[in-house]
Design a protein around this motif. Structure first.
Motif, PDB file in Angstrom:
ATOM      1  N   TRP A 147     -12.490 -25.078 -36.825  1.00 17.91           N
ATOM      2  CA  TRP A 147     -11.578 -24.099 -37.412  1.00 17.91           C
ATOM      3  C   TRP A 147     -12.036 -22.692 -37.061  1.00 17.91           C
ATOM      4  O   TRP A 147     -13.189 -22.334 -37.279  1.00 17.91           O
ATOM      5  N   ASP A 148     -11.093 -21.915 -36.483  1.00 19.53           N
ATOM      6  CA  ASP A 148     -11.385 -20.516 -36.198  1.00 19.53           C
ATOM      7  C   ASP A 148     -10.893 -19.699 -37.383  1.00 19.53           C
ATOM      8  O   ASP A 148      -9.678 -19.603 -37.614  1.00 19.53           O
ATOM      9  N   GLN A 206      -7.172 -18.317 -37.718  1.00 17.93           N
ATOM     10  CA  GLN A 206      -6.613 -19.300 -38.648  1.00 17.93           C
ATOM     11  C   GLN A 206      -5.988 -20.471 -37.894  1.00 17.93           C
ATOM     12  O   GLN A 206      -4.830 -20.844 -38.116  1.00 17.93           O
ATOM     13  N   THR A 207      -6.771 -21.003 -36.961  1.00 18.52           N
ATOM     14  CA  THR A 207      -6.209 -22.057 -36.130  1.00 18.52           C
ATOM     15  C   THR A 207      -7.269 -23.094 -35.784  1.00 18.52           C
ATOM     16  O   THR A 207      -8.471 -22.818 -35.855  1.00 18.52           O
ATOM     17  N   VAL A 208      -6.791 -24.291 -35.423  1.00 19.84           N
ATOM     18  CA  VAL A 208      -7.694 -25.357 -35.000  1.00 19.84           C
ATOM     19  C   VAL A 208      -8.002 -25.171 -33.528  1.00 19.84           C
ATOM     20  O   VAL A 208      -7.112 -24.873 -32.735  1.00 19.84           O
ATOM     21  N   GLU A 248     -13.075 -27.720 -26.176  1.00 21.60           N
ATOM     22  CA  GLU A 248     -13.188 -26.867 -25.000  1.00 21.60           C
ATOM     23  C   GLU A 248     -13.098 -25.380 -25.353  1.00 21.60           C
ATOM     24  O   GLU A 248     -13.594 -24.531 -24.623  1.00 21.60           O
ATOM     25  N   GLN A 249     -12.450 -25.093 -26.496  1.00 22.72           N
ATOM     26  CA  GLN A 249     -12.247 -23.693 -26.887  1.00 22.72           C
ATOM     27  C   GLN A 249     -13.386 -23.164 -27.749  1.00 22.72           C
ATOM     28  O   GLN A 249     -13.344 -22.031 -28.211  1.00 22.72           O
ATOM     29  N   VAL A 250     -14.379 -24.010 -27.982  1.00 24.27           N
ATOM     30  CA  VAL A 250     -15.555 -23.583 -28.736  1.00 24.27           C
ATOM     31  C   VAL A 250     -16.675 -23.334 -27.739  1.00 24.27           C
ATOM     32  O   VAL A 250     -17.085 -24.236 -27.017  1.00 24.27           O
ATOM     33  N   ILE A 251     -17.131 -22.076 -27.666  1.00 29.83           N
ATOM     34  CA  ILE A 251     -18.174 -21.734 -26.711  1.00 29.83           C
ATOM     35  C   ILE A 251     -19.386 -21.223 -27.484  1.00 29.83           C
ATOM     36  O   ILE A 251     -19.290 -20.227 -28.210  1.00 29.83           O
ATOM     37  N   ALA A 309     -15.485 -15.573 -33.243  1.00 35.39           N
ATOM     38  CA  ALA A 309     -15.923 -15.842 -34.623  1.00 35.39           C
ATOM     39  C   ALA A 309     -16.637 -17.189 -34.685  1.00 35.39           C
ATOM     40  O   ALA A 309     -16.263 -18.129 -33.986  1.00 35.39           O
ATOM     41  N   PRO A 310     -17.698 -17.291 -35.532  1.00 30.87           N
ATOM     42  CA  PRO A 310     -18.374 -18.583 -35.675  1.00 30.87           C
ATOM     43  C   PRO A 310     -17.375 -19.636 -36.170  1.00 30.87           C
ATOM     44  O   PRO A 310     -16.636 -19.405 -37.121  1.00 30.87           O
TER      45      PRO A 310
END
Length: 853
Positions: free
Chosen positions: A162-163, A167-169, A173-176, A185-186
RNA sequence: GCCCGGAUGGCGAAAUGGGUAGCCGCAGGGGACUUAAAAUCCCCAGGCCGCAAGGCCGUGCUGGUUCGAAUCCAGCUCCGGGCACCA
């Protein structure tokens, strides 16, 4: 005929011929109509990312070689093509360009289809499908509602990234490095309700059937076995008290023989015990929070520092009655087993280290090869099987006896039984994304989750939305989600999650068999073509896609579609990945800007090591090693330049010739030139042949070479070693060019060569076959077979070794005995033997003699 | 971390069940043709020593089995794929 090889003209003419003759249209035989055996050849369909990449060219060329080969062998062949058209990249492109994903996707499909056509693949385009079309995905929805009613699709919570800013899942691949790719953002873990498919209901069958798939690589079957992960063990209950009520903490273990050595239990941070205990314990609460912020991916989870904290609660050891502490540990996964483990520090490495770190007791209960004690540091022997010690009534028992007795004793107390545990988890298919197949459920405040009835399918996805990165646009579109309950008719809300795109690709192979079927997911034609005889695709799909497809095939079978067909793919060829180097620039914002290797100027030393790498503007870039071509690293090599310059046949020949299909292929532009040279040389040879007078005789030596190469190539094509088939074509041309004059060998050799090469370089062979008067269509010519008479030899060459070292060779008349062969060999290497006695003569017929002195 | 693979000349590779390591190509060197270039053709080419004949070494590393190991076994090193929301 043209004296110069002009690939553009040759390819245009050949493609026009195939088009005019409908050469690649596949039909199911009508009753009473003769047809060869069927051969369904399928390459994994592409995601329409924009342009073909080298991996596609490699994949589809391999499939096309097989398709054309089996056509020439007389099979009724089907080779279709379609588009895996839903997915994340379309949404990313939409955000970047403000274009709806649908338009981007359809444009890409049009472009890539033209590229595929230009490569001359023998595809039946009348069966083309795209998974983003309602006439396709309505059957995803139809099948989902069937599974939902059967309980094979169900709802429970699942963990997502969760970002908190957008405010989205986020996809993995989108977590770096633990942060959202757009916001930085963590990322937090969040549990949300999702739909799952009960693949575990088929675990036993999916596992067992692997032993009856001789056409699959052992490597892939082994990976799938380990992924499904059947283990036999014991479910053990540890009673504990919670607010004066007796509860039982269940754990699963494959080492019940070590139960007497269990000195604590550990639960996952998400376990109810952890939440309960942290209510009155702020430190524990903080720790549980910390775990919550940790990674979701198993690869990351497995590498983080093992940490834990006591809950303050104690459980009763089910056999000894001892009180042992319950801990929370970050390495225990809620999604696997019971979300809790018993810890036996003496005989498990992870527990050992955890116990040392936190001063928990270590109690050896197994005699291992190094003795009875387990002094630090950890030794792998501690985990080996052995007889029980320090275990009271179980002392002296070996593994199986100990497990049996302990399971019995637990059973008597209602605190355990033998259990089969699977590593495989149910398949969570809900995605909080727009560009996918809508999940056909209506949430009614009165009736609960109601599947959309058949007559209201498909639930159509609007194609004109543009996502903005802050959640699913469907959830902001009342026209989509406001609906009536199909059951009671009152106002209700439509589900806005879409399906994992792996659902789309889990059954497309069956749909190709029956294009246009609008009354059923698949019709009777599927039973003719299925299963796929040869499936070809990247090794990166060895587990997920192939396992999901095996699952879906069984689900469809059990729905009465394609009765009796359990396995979708009889033979599997896993092509190696096409790898490329990648380079990046560090931007001022601290991000990496990936530079395409085509734009990097590299200087190397004499050993090929990189000395410096710069952009055209002279900026120093960092080399990031070699890896799979990907959009994210911008290291894809565009094959179009290659096709434009040399033609499709050269591109095809080179990808086949460069390495065997299962090898990884490190891309380099060099080497293509040689393939082009060969094709041009063949054209020239054909041109000169067309004007020559041929003598009637054969050249026996060269004819032998041609037929020997053909024999080997025929073996190689069956073994799917296509690179050596391409090599054999070159060797045959070399041999024919060495003929002193045009004769019957030239003509026979050319006719063999053109047929052998036709699957690899079809345009050129098609044209030469016609120009040289061999026939109308090389694809309808019979596959060549070697002539045994051409292969007969009077003399056989033997290698002669002395003490295993090669010392010479000798020509031996065919049919000589081993004794005759050995004496000829001795005279051939007499100077290495001198007067020493030959103690042993090893004769390998037709190959070698080894003399031991 | 766990599961699955791979490693052979400057490079891609070949060697089908243990039997001549490096076929076929790429890049390179030399030569022919050409006013020149391109194209084409011929020759050389694993490493070291040697004028040569020839000798020794050599399939990621360390051992083992065998008459004989790139191939089989054990232990490593490095590289690649997968790890459940990239497809």
């Amino acid at each position: 005929m043209q004296d110069r090889y002009d690939p553009q003209a040759v390819e245009r003419d050949a493609q026009a011929f195939w088009q005019a003759h409908g050469s690649f249209r596949s039909t199911e035989p009508k009753a009473g109509e003769p047809a060869g055996p069927k051969f369904y050849c399928l390459s994994m369909f592409p995601y329409p990312s924009g342009k073909l990449h080298m991996g596609h060219v490699r994949n589809y060329t391999i499939g096309d070689v097989l398709t054309r080969y089996y056509r020439m062998r007389g099979y009724n062949v089907l080779q279709p093509m379609g588009w895996d058209a839903f997915g994340l990249p379309a949404e990313n492109a939409a955000m970047a360009n403000r274009v709806p994903p649908a338009k981007w996707t359809y444009d890409n499909i049009a472009y890539m289809k033209a590229q595929l056509r230009s490569l001359g693949f023998a595809l039946d385009w009348e069966r083309e499908l795209a998974t983003c079309r309602p006439e396709y995905y309505r059957w995803n929805q139809w099948l989902f509602t069937r599974l939902f009613r059967k309980g094979l699709a169900y709802k429970k919570t699942g963990v997502v990234n969760w970002d908190p800013v957008d405010q989205t899942v986020l996809a993995n691949e989108q977590v770096i490095d633990g942060r959202g790719w757009r916001t930085g953002a963590p990322v937090e873990k969040r549990e949300i309700p999702m739909y799952f498919l009960r693949i575990t209901a088929y675990a036993e069958e999916l596992l067992g059937a692997l032993d009856h798939l001789p056409g699959w690589p052992e490597q892939v079957k082994l990976m799938q076995k380990n992924w499904i992960g059947r283990s036999e063990g014991v479910r053990v209950g540890f009673p504990y008290e919670l607010e004066n009520r007796r509860q039982v903490l269940w754990v699963f273990t494959t080492r019940a023989d070590t139960l007497m050595g269990a000195t604590f239990c550990a639960v996952a941070a998400e376990h109810p015990i952890a939440s309960f205990a942290s209510r009155k314990n702020p430190q524990l609460k903080a720790f549980v929070e910390e775990c919550r912020r940790g990674p979701t991916m198993e690869a990351d989870l497995a590498q983080i520092e093992k940490k834990g904290m006591p809950t303050g609660l104690y459980a009763t050891h089910p056999l000894s009655g001892e009180q042992i502490p319950i801990w929370v540990a970050n390495y225990v996964l809620m999604g696997y087993g019971e979300g809790a483990v018993m810890a036996v520090p003496a005989h498990d490495e992870r527990d050992f280290e955890f116990a040392l770190k936190y001063g928990l007791p270590i109690r050896p209960v197994i005699r291992h090869p190094l003795g009875d004690g387990v002094p630090a540091p950890w030794k792998p022997e501690y985990a080996e099987y052995g007889v029980c010690i320090n275990s009271g009534p179980y002392d002296g028992l070996a593994y199986q006896d100990a497990v049996d007795r302990i399971a019995n004793d637990l059973n008597a107390k209602n605190l355990g039984e033998k259990q089969v545990q699977w590593r495989l988890r149910d398949w969570g298919i809900s995605r909080q994304r727009y560009w996918g197949c809508p999940i056909p459920i209506v949430h009614c405040p009165h009736c609960g989750d109601v599947p959309v009835p058949d007559e209201q399918l498909p639930v159509v996805l609007p194609e004109d939305l543009v996502p903005d990165g802050t959640g699913n646009p469907l959830a902001k579109l009342p026209a989509f989600y406001e609906t009536d309950c199909p059951s009671c008719g009152r106002a209700a809300r439509r589900e806005t999650d879409t399906m994992d795109t792996f659902v789309d690709s889990s059954w497309y192979f069956a749909r190709f068999a029956c294009p246009g079927s609008d009354a059923a997911m698949v019709d009777a034609r599927a039973s003719y073509w299925m299963p796929v005889d040869q499936y070809i695709g990247g090794i990166e799909h060895a587990i997920l896609h192939l396992l999901y497809s095996r699952f879906f095939q069984r689900v469809m079978r059990d729905e009465g579609l394609m009765p009796g067909v359990s396995e979708p793919f009889t033979n599997l060829l896993t092509q190696g990945m096409v790898l490329a180097e990648s380079y990046y620039l560090d931007t001022p914002e601290g991000r990496r800007e990936w530079i395409n290797p085509a734009e990097v100027i590299v200087q190397r030393d004499s050993k090929g090591r990189i000395l410096s790498a710069k952009t055209a503007e002279g900026k120093e870039v960092t080399y990031d090693g070699i890896g799979t071509m990907s959009k994210s690293k911008n290291n894809g090599v565009d094959p179009q330049a290659l096709i434009d310059r040399y033609g499709a046949d050269t591109a095809r020949f080179f990808t086949i010739f460069a390495s065997p299909p299962t090898n990884t292929l490190e891309w380099s532009d060099e080497g293509v030139e040689g393939s082009y040279r060969f094709l041009r040389r063949l054209w020239d040879f054909g041109f000169r042949f067309s004007r020559a007078e041929c003598a009637a005789a054969f050249d026996r030596k060269i004819r032998y070479q041609v037929h020997a190469e053909l024999k080997k190539a025929n073996d190689d094509i069956e073994r799917q070693k296509f690179n050596t088939v391409a090599s054999a074509c070159m060797k045959i041309l070399n041999a024919l060019e060495a003929l002193p004059e045009w004769d019957a060998t030239s003509k026979e050799g050319l006719s063999i060569l053109l047929r052998m090469l036709a699957p690899i370089a079809p345009h050129l062979c098609h044209q030469l076959w016609r120009e040289l008067g061999f026939g109308e269509d090389v694809m309808r010519a019979p596959w060549p077979e070697p002539d045994p008479a051409a292969l007969a030899q009077d003399e056989v060459q033997y290698v002669v070794q002395v003490n295993g070292r090669t010392r010479g060779s000798v020509s031996v008349p065919a049919g000589s005995s081993e004794e005759q062969t050995a004496s000829l060999a001795i005279s051939a290497v007499s100077k290495y033997i001198a007067d020493k006695p030959v103690r042993r003569k090893i004769v390998i017929p037709g190959r070698l003699v080894n003399l031991v002195i």
